[in-house]
Design a protein around this motif. Structure first.
Motif, PDB file in Angstrom:
ATOM      1  N   UNK A 176       0.824  -1.204   0.000  1.00 59.35           N
ATOM      2  CA  UNK A 176       0.000   0.000   0.000  1.00 59.35           C
ATOM      3  C   UNK A 176       0.862   1.259   0.000  1.00 59.35           C
ATOM      4  N   UNK A 177       1.862   1.281   0.875  1.00 64.72           N
ATOM      5  CA  UNK A 177       2.747   2.443   0.927  1.00 64.72           C
ATOM      6  C   UNK A 177       3.592   2.521  -0.340  1.00 64.72           C
ATOM      7  N   UNK A 178       4.051   1.377  -0.833  1.00 67.09           N
ATOM      8  CA  UNK A 178       4.838   1.356  -2.066  1.00 67.09           C
ATOM      9  C   UNK A 178       4.034   1.934  -3.219  1.00 67.09           C
ATOM     10  N   UNK A 179       2.764   1.582  -3.321  1.00 66.95           N
ATOM     11  CA  UNK A 179       1.915   2.092  -4.400  1.00 66.95           C
ATOM     12  C   UNK A 179       1.811   3.608  -4.332  1.00 66.95           C
ATOM     13  N   UNK A 180       1.633   4.147  -3.114  1.00 67.91           N
ATOM     14  CA  UNK A 180       1.515   5.589  -2.951  1.00 67.91           C
ATOM     15  C   UNK A 180       2.802   6.288  -3.373  1.00 67.91           C
ATOM     16  N   UNK A 181       3.949   5.738  -2.947  1.00 66.86           N
ATOM     17  CA  UNK A 181       5.224   6.378  -3.247  1.00 66.86           C
ATOM     18  C   UNK A 181       5.572   6.258  -4.731  1.00 66.86           C
ATOM     19  N   UNK A 182       5.304   5.116  -5.322  1.00 67.50           N
ATOM     20  CA  UNK A 182       5.569   4.939  -6.749  1.00 67.50           C
ATOM     21  C   UNK A 182       4.724   5.912  -7.559  1.00 67.50           C
ATOM     22  N   UNK A 183       3.483   6.115  -7.150  1.00 68.77           N
ATOM     23  CA  UNK A 183       2.622   7.071  -7.850  1.00 68.77           C
ATOM     24  C   UNK A 183       3.200   8.481  -7.762  1.00 68.77           C
ATOM     25  N   UNK A 184       3.730   8.854  -6.579  1.00 66.36           N
ATOM     26  CA  UNK A 184       4.327  10.179  -6.430  1.00 66.36           C
ATOM     27  C   UNK A 184       5.551  10.339  -7.337  1.00 66.36           C
TER      28      UNK A 184
END
Length: 343
Positions: A176-184
């Motif tokens: 979940x956190x990886x998805x948020x950071x990759x999107x950023x």
């Protein structure tokens, strides 16, 4: 998805080289090491030995920094290794943590990190670099190739990564956190006119394979990996101090550091350290990969689905050989697409 491994340069160095050779023979694509010269042996010396003893594996620091090494020396080291061993290096870099803080220093600014990335990358790719008012180039370097991957957590560092990084290193295995950071990072790359798909995404975290999912087996694995929650919490505490616990960063990342009392760099990255009492089992399970081989595959598929190109196994626990073998014999082959000899 590539699978790498992250080692500490504990003596004897021959043991580090041995683990790297085994990792390559078991299908690992990258061998990374910590870069903290006071706490561990000098990694670049060991990289030369690893590259001499292997055929394909790529080596590099996870991560170096712009403060403790002159940027031109760092670039020269990579260019020399590439000339000797055929472009099998990668540079992971961040603002600096244990390498600078053990010397009573502080992480560099993002502006310094940005400039260092450009200088290191240009010189180590046999190009002209502009540094301190001069145009510089290695006259002896031709055809060297080096990617620079940036380690980041905070919003501004993620933006910088998208703007200039060849890759993004996230030291945390929560999908979940990886998805948020990759999107950023992807959004920042697009805003800078870059192809977001050109950035390689690497997640690094401890992986511990258990024989079963019994409470006893999982508890033992968590105890071996809890140090990682303390290390991540040390980085997150910096972010909370800057952005607050209810700011831009997901609360799933920041909430757990409320009980953090401090950090002892003498125990940095070590199992059983004394500053992880605030790390609950839930965080260990989210940030690491723990369980049977099937559990590992399920989480790796989750990470791959949100855009992770490489998972790098932190091998700092009491099951180094067993983890390498389990990944090499069962997990890495299962991640590869099936190929048949006859269609």
């Amino acid at each position: 998805m590539d699978i790498g491994v992250v080692l500490q340069c504990n003596p004897p160095a021959s043991r580090v080289v041995e683990l790297a050779v085994r990792a390559e023979n078991l299908g690992f694509s990258h061998v990374w090491t910590f870069d903290s010269h006071l706490l561990w042996q000098e990694p670049y010396v060991i990289y030369s030995a690893i590259l001499a003893a292997t055929r394909k594996v790529v080596v590099g620091p996870m991560v170096t920094n712009p403060a403790t090494r002159d940027w031109t020396v760092t670039a020269s080291t990579f260019a020399t290794l590439n000339e000797m061993y055929g472009n099998r290096t990668v540079c992971g870099i961040g603002r600096g943590d244990s390498a600078v803080r053990t010397l009573n220093g502080a992480p560099t600014t993002l502006a310094t990190l940005r400039e260092s990335v450009e200088v290191i990358r240009d010189l180590a790719n046999s190009r002209v670099a502009h540094h301190d008012g001069r145009s510089l180039r290695f006259p002896w370097s031709e055809g060297s190739s080096l990617e620079v991957w940036v380690a980041a957590y905070g919003p501004k560092a993620l933006q910088l990564t998208g703007e200039i990084g060849d890759g993004f290193i996230l030291q945390l295995g929560d999908p979940e956190i990886a998805a948020w950071m990759i999107d950023r990072v992807r959004s920042a790359a697009a805003a800078a006119g870059r192809d977001p798909e050109s950035v390689t995404f690497c997640v690094a975290a401890p992986a511990y394979v258990t024989a079963d999912d019994s409470p006893e087996a999982l508890a033992a694995a968590r105890d071996q990996c809890r140090w990682f929650g303390g290390m991540v919490g040390n980085h997150v505490a910096d972010i909370v101090s800057r952005y607050g616990s209810a700011g831009e960063v997901p609360q799933a990342l920041t909430d757990y550091v409320e009980g953090r009392a401090g950090y002892d760099y003498n125990e940095h990255g070590r199992v059983g350290n004394s500053h992880t009492d605030f790390v609950p089992d839930e965080i260990v399970d989210r940030f690491c990969i723990i369980g049977t081989a099937a559990d590992h595959l399920a989480k790796l598929e989750q990470l791959r689905s949100v855009g992770v190109d490489q998972f790098a196994v932190y091998l700092q626990h009491n099951a180094k050989s067993a983890t390498l073998e389990e990944y090499g014999e069962n997990i890495i082959p299962a991640l590869r697409p099936p190929v048949t000899a006859i269609g």
